[in-house]
Design an enzyme around this catalytic site. Structure first.
Site, PDB file in Angstrom:
ATOM      1  CE  LYS A  51      -2.823  -0.949   3.606  1.00  0.00           C
ATOM      2  NZ  LYS A  51      -4.090  -0.780   4.487  1.00  0.00           N
ATOM      3  CE  LYS A  76      -1.901   3.825   5.035  1.00  0.00           C
ATOM      4  NZ  LYS A  76      -2.830   3.744   6.022  1.00  0.00           N
TER       5      LYS A  76
HETATM    6  N1  C2G Z   1     -10.500   6.300  11.048  1.00  0.00           N
HETATM    7  C1  C2G Z   1     -11.357   6.955  11.654  1.00  0.00           C
HETATM    8  N2  C2G Z   1     -11.057   8.334  12.091  1.00  0.00           N
HETATM    9  C2  C2G Z   1      -9.563   8.819  12.093  1.00  0.00           C
HETATM   10  C3  C2G Z   1      -8.597   7.905  11.280  1.00  0.00           C
HETATM   11  C4  C2G Z   1      -8.817   6.621  10.924  1.00  0.00           C
HETATM   12  O1  C2G Z   1     -12.444   6.628  11.651  1.00  0.00           O
HETATM   13  N3  C2G Z   1      -9.221   9.988  12.167  1.00  0.00           N
HETATM   14  C5  C2G Z   1     -10.664   4.704  10.505  1.00  0.00           C
HETATM   15  C6  C2G Z   1     -10.687   4.639   9.072  1.00  0.00           C
HETATM   16  O2  C2G Z   1     -11.467   5.005   8.399  1.00  0.00           O
HETATM   17  C7  C2G Z   1     -10.378   2.984   8.942  1.00  0.00           C
HETATM   18  C8  C2G Z   1      -9.812   2.979  10.465  1.00  0.00           C
HETATM   19  O3  C2G Z   1      -9.931   3.671  11.186  1.00  0.00           O
HETATM   20  O4  C2G Z   1     -11.799   2.532   8.869  1.00  0.00           O
HETATM   21  C9  C2G Z   1      -8.275   2.566  10.269  1.00  0.00           C
HETATM   22  O5  C2G Z   1      -7.817   3.500   9.638  1.00  0.00           O
HETATM   23  P1  C2G Z   1      -6.179   3.394   8.901  1.00  0.00           P
HETATM   24  O6  C2G Z   1      -5.333   2.873  10.025  1.00  0.00           O
HETATM   25  O7  C2G Z   1      -5.768   4.429   8.458  1.00  0.00           O
HETATM   26  O8  C2G Z   1      -6.547   2.145   8.112  1.00  0.00           O
HETATM   27  P2  C2G Z   1      -6.361   2.220   6.263  1.00  0.00           P
HETATM   28  O9  C2G Z   1      -5.076   2.319   5.879  1.00  0.00           O
HETATM   29  O10 C2G Z   1      -7.292   3.181   6.055  1.00  0.00           O
HETATM   30  O11 C2G Z   1      -6.616   0.792   5.953  1.00  0.00           O
HETATM   31  O12 C2G Z   1      -8.614  -2.994   3.568  1.00  0.00           O
HETATM   32  C10 C2G Z   1      -8.759  -1.609   4.215  1.00  0.00           C
HETATM   33  C11 C2G Z   1      -7.526  -0.965   4.799  1.00  0.00           C
HETATM   34  O13 C2G Z   1      -6.715  -2.210   5.549  1.00  0.00           O
HETATM   35  C12 C2G Z   1      -7.852   0.031   5.463  1.00  0.00           C
END
Ligand code: C2G
Length: 163
Positions: free
Chosen positions: A49, A51
Site C-alpha cells: 500500500k 505505507k
Molecule cells: N479512522 C477514523 N478516524 C480517523 C482515522 C481513521 O475513523 N481519524 C478509521 C478509518 O476510516 C479506518 C480505520 O480507522 O476504517 C483504520 O484506519 P487506518 O489505520 O488508516 O487504515 P487504512 O490504512 O485506511 O486501511 O483494507 C482496508 C485497509 O486495511 C484500511
C-alpha cells in the site's frame, strides 16, 4: 445468522500510532454486534500500500487485542481476502470509516456493508508529520546556535592571531 449465534462485525485497517479516531471507530463498530473481528494490515501488505507503519504488525496486534472493543485480530495481507474472511468468520457486518465509502459495496451480497463517519481532526499521517516537524524545528534551532558559536570561535581566534 441463526437467532442464537453472535452477530459478527468485521473491519480492516493499519491502526498505526493508535489514536482516538481508531478508538471511536472500534467503539461504534463493536456496538453494532456481539463480536468485533479486525483484520490489521501486515507489514508486507502495508509495503504494498506504499505505507511503512511505526509499529510492527505484532505490536499493532497487541495494542488492538488490549482494547475492550476487539474480540479477534487477524492478518490482512491482500485487498482480495475480505470476501473469504467474511465467509470464514460468518460476519454479518463489514464496517469501515467513511474514507472508504462505497469501496466495498460489492460485498453487499454476503453481508451488510456500513461506513461510519471518520473522526476528522486526527490521523496517523498528521501525527507523523507533526513528529517529524518537531524534529526539524529543533534541528533549525540547533543549527543556528552552532552557527553563532562558530562565529564566536572565529572572532576569538582572529583576535588571538592578530595580537
Ligand atoms: N479512522 C477514523 N478516524 C480517523 C482515522 C481513521 O475513523 N481519524 C478509521 C478509518 O476510516 C479506518 C480505520 O480507522 O476504517 C483504520 O484506519 P487506518 O489505520 O488508516 O487504515 P487504512 O490504512 O485506511 O486501511 O483494507 C482496508 C485497509 O486495511 C484500511
Amino acid at each position: 445468522m441463526s437467532h442464537n449465534s453472535p452477530k459478527i462485525v468485521i473491519t480492516y485497517g493499519t491502526f498505526d500510532l493508535f489514536h482516538v479516531g481508531h478508538v471511536r471507530l472500534l467503539r461504534r463498530l463493536s456496538a453494532l454486534g456481539d463480536k468485533l473481528y479486525v483484520g490489521i494490515s501486515s507489514d508486507s501488505f502495508n509495503a504494498l500500500k506504499g505505507k511503512k507503519s511505526f509499529y510492527s504488525y505484532e505490536e499493532r496486534k497487541e495494542i488492538l487485542e488490549s482494547t475492550q472493543y476487539v474480540d479477534l485480530v487477524f492478518s490482512e495481507d491482500t485487498w482480495e481476502q475480505k470476501r473469504s474472511d467474511i465467509e470464514k468468520y460468518k460476519a454479518d457486518i463489514l464496517g469501515m470509516g467513511s474514507d472508504w465509502t462505497n469501496k466495498f459495496d460489492e460485498l453487499n451480497d454476503i453481508c451488510e456493508v456500513v461506513y461510519l463517519p471518520r473522526t476528522e481532526e486526527i490521523s496517523t499521517t498528521d501525527i507523523k508529520k507533526m513528529l517529524s516537524k518537531i524534529n526539524s524545528d529543533e534541528l533549525d534551532v540547533l543549527e543556528s546556535s552552532l552557527h553563532s558559536a562558530l562565529e564566536v570561535v572565529k572572532s576569538v581566534s582572529n583576535s588571538f592571531h592578530n595580537r
